[in-house]
Design an enzyme around this catalytic site. Structure first.
Site, short mmCIF file in Angstrom:
data_model
loop_
_atom_site.label_atom_id
_atom_site.label_comp_id
_atom_site.label_asym_id
_atom_site.label_seq_id
_atom_site.Cartn_x
_atom_site.Cartn_y
_atom_site.Cartn_z
N ASP A 51 0.85 -1.19 0.00
CA ASP A 51 0.00 0.00 0.00
C ASP A 51 0.89 1.25 0.00
O ASP A 51 1.55 1.54 0.99
CB ASP A 51 -0.89 -0.06 1.26
CG ASP A 51 -1.72 1.20 1.42
OD1 ASP A 51 -1.85 1.97 0.45
OD2 ASP A 51 -2.25 1.39 2.54
N ASN A 104 -0.27 4.46 -0.67
CA ASN A 104 -0.97 5.73 -0.37
C ASN A 104 -1.79 5.68 0.91
O ASN A 104 -2.73 6.45 1.09
CB ASN A 104 -1.84 6.15 -1.56
CG ASN A 104 -2.97 5.16 -1.79
OD1 ASN A 104 -2.96 4.06 -1.24
ND2 ASN A 104 -3.95 5.54 -2.60
N ASP A 146 -4.14 3.81 2.32
CA ASP A 146 -5.59 3.64 2.45
C ASP A 146 -5.92 2.21 2.88
O ASP A 146 -7.06 1.77 2.83
CB ASP A 146 -6.32 3.99 1.14
CG ASP A 146 -5.95 3.06 -0.01
OD1 ASP A 146 -5.09 2.18 0.18
OD2 ASP A 146 -6.53 3.21 -1.10
N ASP A 165 -1.70 -1.14 -4.08
CA ASP A 165 -1.92 -0.37 -5.31
C ASP A 165 -0.73 -0.54 -6.27
O ASP A 165 0.27 -1.16 -5.92
CB ASP A 165 -2.16 1.10 -4.97
CG ASP A 165 -1.14 1.60 -3.96
OD1 ASP A 165 0.06 1.50 -4.25
OD2 ASP A 165 -1.55 2.04 -2.86
N ASP A 193 -9.27 -16.24 -17.11
CA ASP A 193 -10.11 -16.70 -16.02
C ASP A 193 -11.23 -17.61 -16.53
O ASP A 193 -11.91 -17.27 -17.51
CB ASP A 193 -10.73 -15.46 -15.36
CG ASP A 193 -11.43 -15.76 -14.05
OD1 ASP A 193 -10.76 -16.19 -13.10
OD2 ASP A 193 -12.66 -15.56 -13.98
N HIS A 221 -4.59 -17.06 -5.30
CA HIS A 221 -5.47 -16.23 -4.47
C HIS A 221 -6.79 -16.92 -4.12
O HIS A 221 -7.59 -16.35 -3.38
CB HIS A 221 -5.75 -14.92 -5.22
CG HIS A 221 -6.49 -15.17 -6.50
ND1 HIS A 221 -5.90 -15.82 -7.57
CD2 HIS A 221 -7.76 -14.91 -6.88
CE1 HIS A 221 -6.79 -15.95 -8.54
NE2 HIS A 221 -7.92 -15.40 -8.16
O1 ISL Z 1 -11.91 -20.94 -5.71
C1 ISL Z 1 -12.86 -21.44 -6.21
C2 ISL Z 1 -14.11 -21.55 -5.51
O2 ISL Z 1 -13.77 -21.44 -4.23
C3 ISL Z 1 -12.83 -21.86 -7.56
O3 ISL Z 1 -13.81 -22.75 -7.89
C4 ISL Z 1 -12.94 -20.61 -8.37
O4 ISL Z 1 -14.21 -20.09 -8.31
C5 ISL Z 1 -12.60 -20.94 -9.76
O5 ISL Z 1 -11.28 -21.30 -9.67
C6 ISL Z 1 -12.69 -19.72 -10.64
O6 ISL Z 1 -11.82 -18.75 -10.18
C7 ISL Z 1 -11.63 -17.60 -10.90
O7 ISL Z 1 -12.84 -16.99 -11.29
C8 ISL Z 1 -13.66 -16.51 -10.23
C9 ISL Z 1 -12.90 -15.66 -9.23
O8 ISL Z 1 -13.69 -15.44 -8.10
C10 ISL Z 1 -11.61 -16.32 -8.81
O9 ISL Z 1 -10.89 -15.50 -7.94
C11 ISL Z 1 -10.85 -16.62 -10.07
O10 ISL Z 1 -9.58 -17.14 -9.81
C12 ISL Z 1 -14.75 -15.72 -10.88
O11 ISL Z 1 -14.19 -14.77 -11.75
#
Ligand code: ISL
Length: 528
Positions: A19, A21, A23, A27, A193, A310
């Site tokens: 971070d 700035n 908040d 960023d 994604d 993540h």
């Molecule tokens: O982490 C999951 C559920 O807990 C996975 O099934 C996840 O939803 C799946 O991997 C898809 O993930 C991706 O698209 C999602 C987003 O929330 C995740 O952060 C992303 O990595 C929707 O865009």
């Protein structure tokens, strides 16, 4: 050889990295300040999770404008500086592309629901009734009623993430134009994604149909074919060893590699697609799963190797022992993965062994967790029981702020942070890791360097050893007369085992191996 084949990717989750700035949220300027740090780990590519304009219902995976930077993270000028600095350091940038769905605040969706005659109506999927009983990833059904639209719309994730209709050609052309706009700016790679879902047939309850291939081939022609070297990785919950080569075989001109979920869901009930279901993992099954992908894609595709991201809990908490054998288990897990064929992904904080966290219900931020809490409350399920599920698999485990040093808020920020800092930052932090030459951090740096130095790590084949052993994870890689052998004790108890002991020890987390015993989480790699 493709430029990324001996490289390692480092994933940055901007909200939680640094971070600048004050908040309480990370960023782009914060990331810029850390590029030399990322570079020092030896990685070649930085993957940024979404930084586009977004109401942040799903932390940026709900995009409301693909051409704008979320002001929370900075400006387009900040982005351009970030990209320039990344290139100046000899690194590449991978952007996260979310084109299965948008935010409900995207102009397309706003027009689609406001006006039945709008061309954007067909950019989404509408129905007069709840057409299927399918459930969404984040709880509840996939069909949500919109009063403005006077119809139901389809959403695989939160109801604020309406799915796009890829059968609409104008939509597809708009998406390709947007991708080309980013590529023309100099972006080097895309992580796509949930890209398997663009071929969905919602009325038939098919999420990943044949059409996914048609559209990916079209995308390839429209965005990648005429450029030198764009790297692409598709995230696919439906990937199997059978269908993955169809996405990644070079001659099919779709993607370079795929994230599958078979390792990430190894401790999930096999007969359930509920991610919260739990079944203790079985090492033999885990090994067999790695073997299947290593052997199956050798000369037939390319693996994307990851333990963490993540969305996943911290690997040292899932498979290791962060309390008694933090260093040993984190390094053993890293060694196993980074010794394999493919492109390894390191998720921020993994390089210092960051762990899961236990929070109070009101401290959680993830939409998936919040939906689960609400759903279980409504069903009268005991809160403690729900929290246990969240401690084990909740996505906020991975999203706590990066632990830089022992200052307040772990040096991530100077003010209270959007999601709590893990209290273990006093021991687990970057400054401490760098100061200690035998820390997890240096082990990761060595693994990253090894991949660049040893063609056998990049090219070698894979043979699982002692496949049915319940505690030993051992394998061999071979290439042009050279062999690498890996032996790892996957558990926290001593293991008596005959060690190969031939060749030179090139990685060992206890440094000096003993004769025919592996100590808790001991890892040894020999080369000859
Ligand atoms: O982490 C999951 C559920 O807990 C996975 O099934 C996840 O939803 C799946 O991997 C898809 O993930 C991706 O698209 C999602 C987003 O929330 C995740 O952060 C992303 O990595 C929707 O865009």
């Amino acid at each position: 050889m493709k430029w990324w084949k001996n490289q390692t990717v480092y994933q940055v989750y901007p909200l939680s990295y640094n971070d600048s700035n004050d908040d309480g949220r990370g960023d782009l300027q914060g990331i810029i300040a850390k590029i030399p740090y990322i570079k020092s780990l030896g990685v070649g590519i930085i993957w940024l999770t979404p930084i586009y304009q977004s109401p942040m219902d799903d932390n940026g995976y709900d995009i409301s404008d693909y051409y704008q930077i979320n002001p929370l993270f900075g400006t387009m000028a900040d982005f351009e500086l970030l990209l320039a600095e990344i290139h100046k350091h000899g690194l590449k940038l991978m952007m996260d592309l979310v084109v299965n769905h948008t935010s409900d605040e995207h102009a397309w969706f706003k027009e689609a629901i406001a006006n039945k005659k709008s061309k954007y109506r067909d950019y989404y999927l509408f129905s007069d009734e709840i057409a299927t009983a399918e459930t969404s990833f984040f709880g509840g059904g996939v069909w949500e009623y919109s009063t403005a639209a006077g119809q139901y719309y389809y959403h695989l994730f939160s109801k604020r993430q309406p799915d796009l209709n890829w059968d609409n050609e104008h939509l597809r052309q708009d998406v390709y134009a947007m991708m080309n706009w980013w590529l023309d700016k100099g972006v080097d790679a895309f992580r796509l994604d949930v890209i398997d879902f663009i071929g969905k047939e919602p009325f038939k309850q098919i999420r990943s149909g044949e059409k996914t291939h048609t559209y990916l081939q079209e995308m390839h022609q429209a965005c990648f074919a005429f450029r030198d070297a764009v790297m692409t990785v598709g995230e696919m919950t439906t990937a199997t060893i059978e269908n993955t080569p169809l996405y990644t075989k070079r001659e099919r001109k779709e993607l370079d590699m795929v994230f599958h979920f078979e390792i990430a869901s190894i401790n999930q009930d096999k007969n359930s697609d509920d991610k919260w279901s739990y079944r203790p993992f079985n090492l033999v099954e885990l090994k067999r799963c790695f073997e299947k992908w290593q052997v199956g894609l050798h000369n037939n595709g390319w693996n994307a190797l990851y333990w963490c991201n993540h969305d996943q809990p911290r690997v040292v908490s899932t498979f290791g022992d962060p309390v008694n054998y933090h260093y040993q288990s984190a390094t053993m897990l890293a060694g196993l993965l980074h010794g394999m064929q493919g492109t390894p992904y390191i998720y921020q904080g993994e390089e210092i062994g960051m762990t899961n966290i236990r929070l109070e219900a009101h401290e959680y931020r993830d939409v998936e967790i919040l939906n689960l809490l609400a759903e279980h409350k409504q069903k009268g399920i005991d809160l403690e029981q729900t929290l246990e599920l969240i401690y084990r698999k909740g996505r906020d485990n991975a999203r706590t702020p990066m632990q830089w040093n022992t200052d307040a808020y772990a040096g991530f920020s100077k003010v209270p942070t959007w999601l709590a800092v893990n209290p273990n930052y006093q021991e687990i932090n970057v400054a401490a890791a760098i100061a200690n030459k035998t820390s997890i951090w240096y082990w990761y740096a060595e693994l990253v360097a090894l991949r660049k130095k040893e063609p056998i790590i990049v090219e070698g084949d894979f043979q699982l050893l002692e496949a049915n052993h319940p505690q030993l994870f051992a394998y061999q890689r071979q290439y042009q007369g050279e062999t690498i052998t890996v032996y790892a004790n996957f558990l926290g108890t001593d293991l008596e085992v005959e060690l190969p002991c031939t060749g030179e020890v090139i990685m060992a987390n206890y440094r000096v191996p003993l004769d025919n015993i592996l100590r808790p989480f001991e890892f040894i790699m020999w080369k000859n």
